[in-house]
Scaffold this active site. Structure first.
Site, short mmCIF file in Angstrom:
data_model
loop_
_atom_site.label_atom_id
_atom_site.label_comp_id
_atom_site.label_asym_id
_atom_site.label_seq_id
_atom_site.Cartn_x
_atom_site.Cartn_y
_atom_site.Cartn_z
CG ASN A 205 -2.11 0.61 1.06
OD1 ASN A 205 -2.22 1.40 -0.17
ND2 ASN A 205 -3.33 0.51 1.85
CE1 TYR A 289 11.02 32.95 -34.47
CE2 TYR A 289 9.22 31.62 -33.95
CZ TYR A 289 9.65 33.07 -34.37
OH TYR A 289 8.68 34.06 -34.50
CG PHE A 338 -3.26 5.04 -0.46
CD1 PHE A 338 -4.17 5.35 -1.69
CD2 PHE A 338 -3.82 4.61 0.81
CE1 PHE A 338 -5.42 5.80 -1.36
CE2 PHE A 338 -5.00 4.84 1.01
CZ PHE A 338 -5.93 5.43 0.00
CD GLU A 423 -9.54 0.80 -3.73
OE1 GLU A 423 -9.43 0.51 -4.86
OE2 GLU A 423 -9.42 0.12 -2.61
#
Length: 518
Positions: A205, A289, A338, A423
């Site tokens: 984790n 350039y 995490f 999640e």
């Protein structure tokens, strides 16, 4: 068994690892480094482990210790099943797919994970982390498929493949062969890790995979931008461009730090060039350039490196586990360290910066191919028509520069909910890191092609000489590739020069002449 008598020793405590050290350790050969854990870190790990054991004894439900995980967090697990819970976690989370990470990335992942866990906020069994250190020291590298992380809840799938190796059930590369991890552990005189409450979760984790990818890419990026300045100066002389646009007074009116550094580098590198002086009165007013704006473009790219270094330095010695154990109070608190958003954003930004190094370099190469601008033979070959010269080397470079454009579509702006919407926002940080490594590789190849072209361009200006620094760079290139007379297979030339760009040899050779470059 390895002999560590001559190894460089690193004593780590979780807060003293540097990005340079991480890259060095990850790339070191077996036996060249030895990692040790400082005594204070051992003490903190033991104390945090005791907090976990006390919670188990009391039986109060605490996430990550005696409950299910993710969307299953509300399910309390019986004491007699806690060990099995951790093994089930590791086995079920080994779902990575794709080709394995290479040795360097794998070692960087293990080191970044170990550095997080030794800080004593994870409650992990200290002996398990000692075995992880043994893996690094003895060059035991778990086989970790590179795809499967969404960059939040930790890099769960890839890190699970490391944990699986630690418990003796995975595969590792050891002694040049892919073998079962229990056999490798046995060969170094150790025994597989025995998981208890929270051990498995602590191992998987965190942001260790994306951190490793970012740190290694940053190491390469620093070499790239220095070499881009050196290589651009070779091109400037090859096409007889002017360094007037690099005048320090111009940058002082727009003092972006990167621009100031690049202007100073370019003037230092080109100083004393006979070629530059030879065309002062040729009537050209301004360069395109891609030559005139090197400080502005290369400088802006350097700013992306500065941002990435700031973010990665903080993450490297941070605690990204969940839940976190606070030994002073005995509290175990769930949070979101995490989550890899900061890493994902900075790696996407760094990819954009490096991509621009290749973009402007490709335009400089086009100028060398084009006789109407450069006054050099078409495609840098004496007998064009019969010979194609570097025509298709430029096409390859154009392909790589163009490929970088889609690789720079940011992964960090994407998100996909997982774990029944528990999640519900993720960083896609590992995707950002993997794309970044592709960009780095493409840029290295692009700079190699520019080197192949501009050193050939210099051939047509002989006997005039460039500056001492640029001539040193030219001579080094000639150790890898010879001047081009007739058409030949250029693939090998590009491959050899890419290896040069990937090393620090060009930087060291040039800095030996002019001193440290910014």
């Amino acid at each position: 068994m390895l002999n560590f008598d001559k190894a460089k020793v690193f004593k780590l405590n979780g807060t003293n690892l540097t990005l340079e050290d991480l890259a060095f350790i990850a790339k070191a050969k077996a036996g060249e480094v030895k990692l040790e854990i400082e005594g204070a870190a051992w003490d903190k790990m033991h104390k945090s482990r005791q907090v976990v054991l006390d919670i188990v004894k009391k039986g109060k439900p605490v996430y990550g210790i005696n409950t299910g995980f993710g969307a299953l967090a509300s399910k309390q697990i019986a004491v007699e099943d806690l060990e099995q819970l951790q093994y089930n976690l590791i086995r079920s989370h080994c779902t990575g797919v794709g080709r394995p990470f290479n040795r360097t990335v794998t070692r960087a992942i293990m080191l970044s994970r170990a550095n997080c866990l030794i800080q004593g906020f994870s409650g992990v069994t200290p002996d398990t982390i000692a075995l992880l250190f043994d893996f690094i020291n003895y060059d035991i590298n778990p086989v970790i498929p590179e795809k499967g992380s969404v960059g939040a809840s930790g890099d769960l799938a890839p890190l699970s493949h490391i944990a699986l190796a630690l418990i003796g059930e995975g595969e590792v590369e050891f002694g040049g062969k892919i073998i079962k991890s229990d056999l490798a552990i046995q060969q170094i005189g150790k025994t597989p890790a025995k998981l208890g409450a929270k051990d498995g979760l602590a191992l998987i984790n965190g942001t260790s995979v994306m951190l490793a990818l970012g740190a290694l890419a940053l190491s390469d990026a620093k070499k790239i931008v220095k070499q881009a300045d050196i290589i651009a100066c070779l091109t400037l002389d090859a096409v007889r461009g002017t360094p007037m646009a690099f005048d320090a007074r111009i940058s002082m009116l727009k003092p972006q730090p990167g621009q100031v550094d690049v202007s100073r580098n370019l003037l230092t590198l080109i100083k004393g060039s006979e070629i530059a002086v030879s065309h002062k009165d040729d009537g050209k007013v301004q360069d395109p350039y891609s030559l005139r704006c090197i400080p502005q473009v290369h400088g802006a790219c350097r700013q992306t490196i500065r941002h990435a270094e700031e973010v990665l330095n903080i993450e490297l010695n941070s605690v990204t586990d969940n839940p976190l154990v606070f030994i002073e109070t005995g509290d175990v608190i769930s949070g979101g360290n995490f989550h890899g958003e900061a890493l994902a954003l900075c790696m996407d930004y760094l990819a954009m910066g490096l991509s621009e190094i290749a973009n402007i370099a490709e335009r400089r190469v086009e100028k060398m191919m084009n006789p109407s601008f450069s006054d050099l033979p078409a495609f840098l070959t004496k007998n064009s028509g019969l010979n194609s010269g570097l025509m298709i080397a430029h096409v390859t470079m154009a392909a790589l520069a163009s490929e970088n454009k889609y690789l720079c579509h940011p992964a960090s702006v994407d998100s996909i909910p997982t774990s029944t919407d528990k999640e519900d926002h993720v960083s896609m940080g590992v995707t950002a890191g993997r794309k970044l490594h592709e960009v780095v590789s493409n840029v290295q190849n692009c700079l190699a092609i520019e080197l192949l072209c501009n050193t050939q361009g210099i051939e047509f200006l002989r006997p005039m000489k460039s500056s001492a620094a640029i001539e040193k760079a030219y001579s080094l290139v000639r150790k890898y590739v010879q001047p081009i007379g007739e058409d030949r297979i250029f693939h090998k030339d590009i491959e050899n020069l890419t290896k040069l760009v990937q090393s620090e040899e060009l930087i060291k050779e040039v800095e030996a002449v002019v001193g440290p470059l910014a």
